[in-house]
Design a protein around this motif. Structure first.
Motif, PDB file in Angstrom:
ATOM      1  N   ASP A   1      -3.293  -2.350 -11.625  1.00 39.70           N
ATOM      2  CA  ASP A   1      -2.879  -2.294 -13.043  1.00 39.70           C
ATOM      3  C   ASP A   1      -3.070  -0.900 -13.632  1.00 39.70           C
ATOM      4  OD1 ASP A   1      -2.045  -3.511 -15.546  1.00 39.70           O
ATOM      5  OD2 ASP A   1      -4.125  -3.156 -16.173  1.00 39.70           O
ATOM      6  N   MET A   2      -4.164  -0.239 -13.250  1.00 36.06           N
ATOM      7  CA  MET A   2      -4.447   1.082 -13.790  1.00 36.06           C
ATOM      8  C   MET A   2      -3.431   2.120 -13.280  1.00 36.06           C
ATOM      9  SD  MET A   2      -7.203   0.888 -15.698  1.00 36.06           S
ATOM     10  CE  MET A   2      -7.936   2.515 -15.832  1.00 36.06           C
ATOM     11  N   CYS A   3      -2.956   1.918 -12.035  1.00 43.80           N
ATOM     12  CA  CYS A   3      -2.134   2.956 -11.381  1.00 43.80           C
ATOM     13  C   CYS A   3      -0.634   2.685 -11.454  1.00 43.80           C
ATOM     14  CB  CYS A   3      -2.532   3.086  -9.909  1.00 43.80           C
ATOM     15  SG  CYS A   3      -4.225   3.633  -9.697  1.00 43.80           S
ATOM     16  N   LYS A   4      -0.218   1.496 -11.884  1.00 47.13           N
ATOM     17  CA  LYS A   4       1.196   1.120 -11.740  1.00 47.13           C
ATOM     18  C   LYS A   4       2.135   1.951 -12.604  1.00 47.13           C
ATOM     19  CE  LYS A   4       1.487  -2.918 -14.864  1.00 47.13           C
ATOM     20  NZ  LYS A   4       0.274  -2.837 -15.667  1.00 47.13           N
ATOM     21  N   ALA A   5       1.618   2.591 -13.662  1.00 45.88           N
ATOM     22  CA  ALA A   5       2.489   3.427 -14.488  1.00 45.88           C
ATOM     23  C   ALA A   5       2.954   4.664 -13.715  1.00 45.88           C
ATOM     24  CB  ALA A   5       1.758   3.831 -15.763  1.00 45.88           C
ATOM     25  N   VAL A   6       2.123   5.122 -12.774  1.00 43.11           N
ATOM     26  CA  VAL A   6       2.496   6.300 -11.980  1.00 43.11           C
ATOM     27  C   VAL A   6       3.474   5.899 -10.872  1.00 43.11           C
ATOM     28  CG1 VAL A   6       1.624   8.144 -10.471  1.00 43.11           C
ATOM     29  CG2 VAL A   6       0.291   7.409 -12.461  1.00 43.11           C
ATOM     30  N   SER A   7       3.159   4.786 -10.206  1.00 42.27           N
ATOM     31  CA  SER A   7       4.040   4.273  -9.148  1.00 42.27           C
ATOM     32  C   SER A   7       3.667   2.823  -8.878  1.00 42.27           C
ATOM     33  CB  SER A   7       3.850   5.095  -7.868  1.00 42.27           C
ATOM     34  OG  SER A   7       4.423   4.406  -6.783  1.00 42.27           O
ATOM     35  N   SER A   8       4.671   1.988  -8.653  1.00 45.97           N
ATOM     36  CA  SER A   8       4.338   0.598  -8.305  1.00 45.97           C
ATOM     37  C   SER A   8       4.382   0.405  -6.789  1.00 45.97           C
ATOM     38  CB  SER A   8       5.288  -0.377  -8.994  1.00 45.97           C
ATOM     39  OG  SER A   8       6.613  -0.046  -8.631  1.00 45.97           O
ATOM     40  N   ASP A   9       4.456   1.501  -6.079  1.00 51.51           N
ATOM     41  CA  ASP A   9       4.490   1.445  -4.618  1.00 51.51           C
ATOM     42  C   ASP A   9       3.051   1.294  -4.092  1.00 51.51           C
ATOM     43  OD1 ASP A   9       5.915   1.435  -2.378  1.00 51.51           O
ATOM     44  OD2 ASP A   9       6.290   3.610  -2.289  1.00 51.51           O
ATOM     45  N   ILE A  10       2.386   0.269  -4.567  1.00 52.67           N
ATOM     46  CA  ILE A  10       0.952   0.086  -4.244  1.00 52.67           C
ATOM     47  C   ILE A  10       0.809  -1.157  -3.376  1.00 52.67           C
ATOM     48  CG2 ILE A  10      -1.330  -0.401  -5.237  1.00 52.67           C
ATOM     49  CD1 ILE A  10      -0.324   0.961  -7.823  1.00 52.67           C
ATOM     50  N   LEU A  11      -0.014  -1.047  -2.352  1.00 55.88           N
ATOM     51  CA  LEU A  11      -0.219  -2.194  -1.460  1.00 55.88           C
ATOM     52  C   LEU A  11      -1.641  -2.717  -1.639  1.00 55.88           C
ATOM     53  CD1 LEU A  11       0.940  -1.512   2.206  1.00 55.88           C
ATOM     54  CD2 LEU A  11       1.582  -3.397   0.711  1.00 55.88           C
ATOM     55  N   ILE A  12      -1.776  -3.996  -1.976  1.00 56.18           N
ATOM     56  CA  ILE A  12      -3.122  -4.596  -1.942  1.00 56.18           C
ATOM     57  C   ILE A  12      -3.282  -5.138  -0.532  1.00 56.18           C
ATOM     58  CG2 ILE A  12      -4.634  -6.378  -2.887  1.00 56.18           C
ATOM     59  CD1 ILE A  12      -3.554  -5.758  -5.540  1.00 56.18           C
ATOM     60  N   LYS A  13      -4.233  -4.569   0.193  1.00 58.05           N
ATOM     61  CA  LYS A  13      -4.349  -4.914   1.612  1.00 58.05           C
ATOM     62  C   LYS A  13      -5.402  -6.013   1.795  1.00 58.05           C
ATOM     63  CE  LYS A  13      -3.563  -1.379   4.399  1.00 58.05           C
ATOM     64  NZ  LYS A  13      -3.800  -0.041   4.998  1.00 58.05           N
TER      65      LYS A  13
END
Ligand SMILES: Nc1nc2c(ncn2[C@@H]2O[C@H](COP(=O)(O)OP(=O)(O)OP(=O)(O)O)[C@@H](O)[C@H]2O)c(=O)[nH]1
Ligand SMILES: [Mg+2]
Length: 357
Positions: free
Chosen positions: A140-152
């Motif tokens: 949630d904190m980082c999604k404004a920069v990029s939503s290319d985030i993987l929760i592993k």
């Protein structure tokens, strides 16, 4: 019979009313992979975005989640949380792969959540919930920069205090046999209490629970005896007593937990080891039985963690060679032993005569 289904085949909370309380601990880990676009926000061990510091916020969210676990998971018991600690590390995979272009490689954030309570049931759901919510908060904190985030993967690393124990590290066994048996006037490790040399008996017993077991002794000590083929760790610090064997084991394999037993415990048996295994703690130097009469730690029947290495090295450097004294001065977890006889060591011919198995 499944204890989470009732007589009418309906799901139910497990009834723990008859169980007794014990010190419980669980550690869970979650990982989040962030794209390289987040790299410019890295400052020290945190990411600083407009919304705020990412890891600090994740720790606050994770701590709140730990406390609210029973409100989220239907059949989870409500437990008082005695301790909740987070460690978050931002790793750089490019360190392991130096040929990769650092600016292009993702960041891997590793969240570790440790929870403790005194209770009738474990806190692994609390630790897992805390780690998972901390991971979602990072998203949630980082999604404004990029939503290319993987929760592993999110997984349980360790749990202790209940019937089922899961350890963070491998368990190795050590049978202390390096003494000279002067009082007994014959090798204590070669006495047959159970139709085999007792050093072999304890070696076989520990092998049921440990990945690897060693005898601890002096160079060439068991050559020409029935124990000669067993793997042996030779004392690095000769002539200082059992502490030499313990320290050698800690120095040889500093990343494992050590189950350490002296070769002269005639009555040692499976249930005694199992009780130790289900009650030991990985966040202290050692877990030992408490002498039922005098209250001191029975240092030669216990489980030592990697925390013991530094403590034992400093003690030997300071001239403290008594393991009992040393454990009395440090962070040691003591567990009760109902029968003093179970952990009695047999040192003299007279004590040997009185052994009743
Ligand atoms: N590795 C190692 N183990 C030791 C050493 N000294 C004693 N032990 C072991 O530690 C345990 C407890 O020691 P003690 O009860 O003093 O046994 P001991 O030294 O063989 O017997 P005594 O000569 O009568 O004192 C026993 O299992 C010993 O074999 C040592 O210098 N190195
Ligand atoms: Mg001795």
């Amino acid at each position: 019979m499944l204890n989470h289904i009732d007589d009418h085949h309906q799901p139910t909370m497990v009834d723990i009313s008859a169980k007794s309380s014990s010190d419980r601990r669980a550690v869970a880990q979650a990982q989040v992979e962030l794209p390289a676009a987040l790299r410019p926000y890295l400052q020290g061990q945190d990411l600083h975005l407009k919304k705020g510091p990412v890891c600090q916020t994740a720790i606050i969210a994770g701590t709140m989640a730990v406390k609210k676990t029973s409100e989220m998971i239907p059949f989870c018991h409500a437990l008082p949380i005695d301790s909740c600690k987070f460690e978050i590390q931002i790793g750089h995979p490019s360190i392991e792969n130096p040929s990769a272009d650092q600016q292009e490689t993702p960041l891997v954030v590793t969240i570790r959540c440790e929870v403790k309570t005194q209770g009738k049931t474990g806190v692994e759901m609390e630790a897992l919930h805390g780690a998972a919510i901390a991971a979602l908060t990072i998203y949630d904190m980082c999604k404004a920069v990029s939503s290319d985030i993987l929760i592993k993967e999110t997984k349980l690393l360790a749990k202790s205090g209940g019937k089922k124990t899961k350890a963070e590290r491998p368990l190795y066994g050590l049978v202390l046999t390096g003494g000279e048996s002067r009082r007994m006037q014959r090798d204590k490790a070669l006495i047959d209490y159970h139709d085999k040399p007792h050093g072999q008996y304890i070696y076989d017993l520990l092998s049921q629970y440990c990945e690897q077991v060693y005898l601890s002794g002096r160079s060439q000590q068991w050559q020409g005896t029935p124990l000669e083929s067993l793997p042996t760790l030779v004392d690095h610090h000769p002539s200082v007593g059992p502490i030499a064997g313990i320290l050698t084991a800690l120095e040889t394999h500093p990343d494992v937990n050590w189950l350490i037993v002296a070769c002269d415990l005639a009555y040692i048996h499976g249930p005694l080891i199992e009780y130790l295994l289900s009650h030991y703690r990985e966040d202290v130097v050692a877990t030992c039985y408490q002498n039922p009469e005098k209250g001191f730690p029975e240092a030669l029947c216990g489980i030592y963690t990697p925390l013991a290495l530094d403590v034992f090295q400093k003690a030997v450097a300071a001239g403290i060679y008594c393991p009992v004294k040393l454990l009395q001065m440090t962070n040691c977890h003591l567990i009760p032993c109902d029968r003093p006889q179970s952990i009695a060591n047999i040192n003299t011919p007279q004590e040997y005569e009185n052994v009743q198995l």
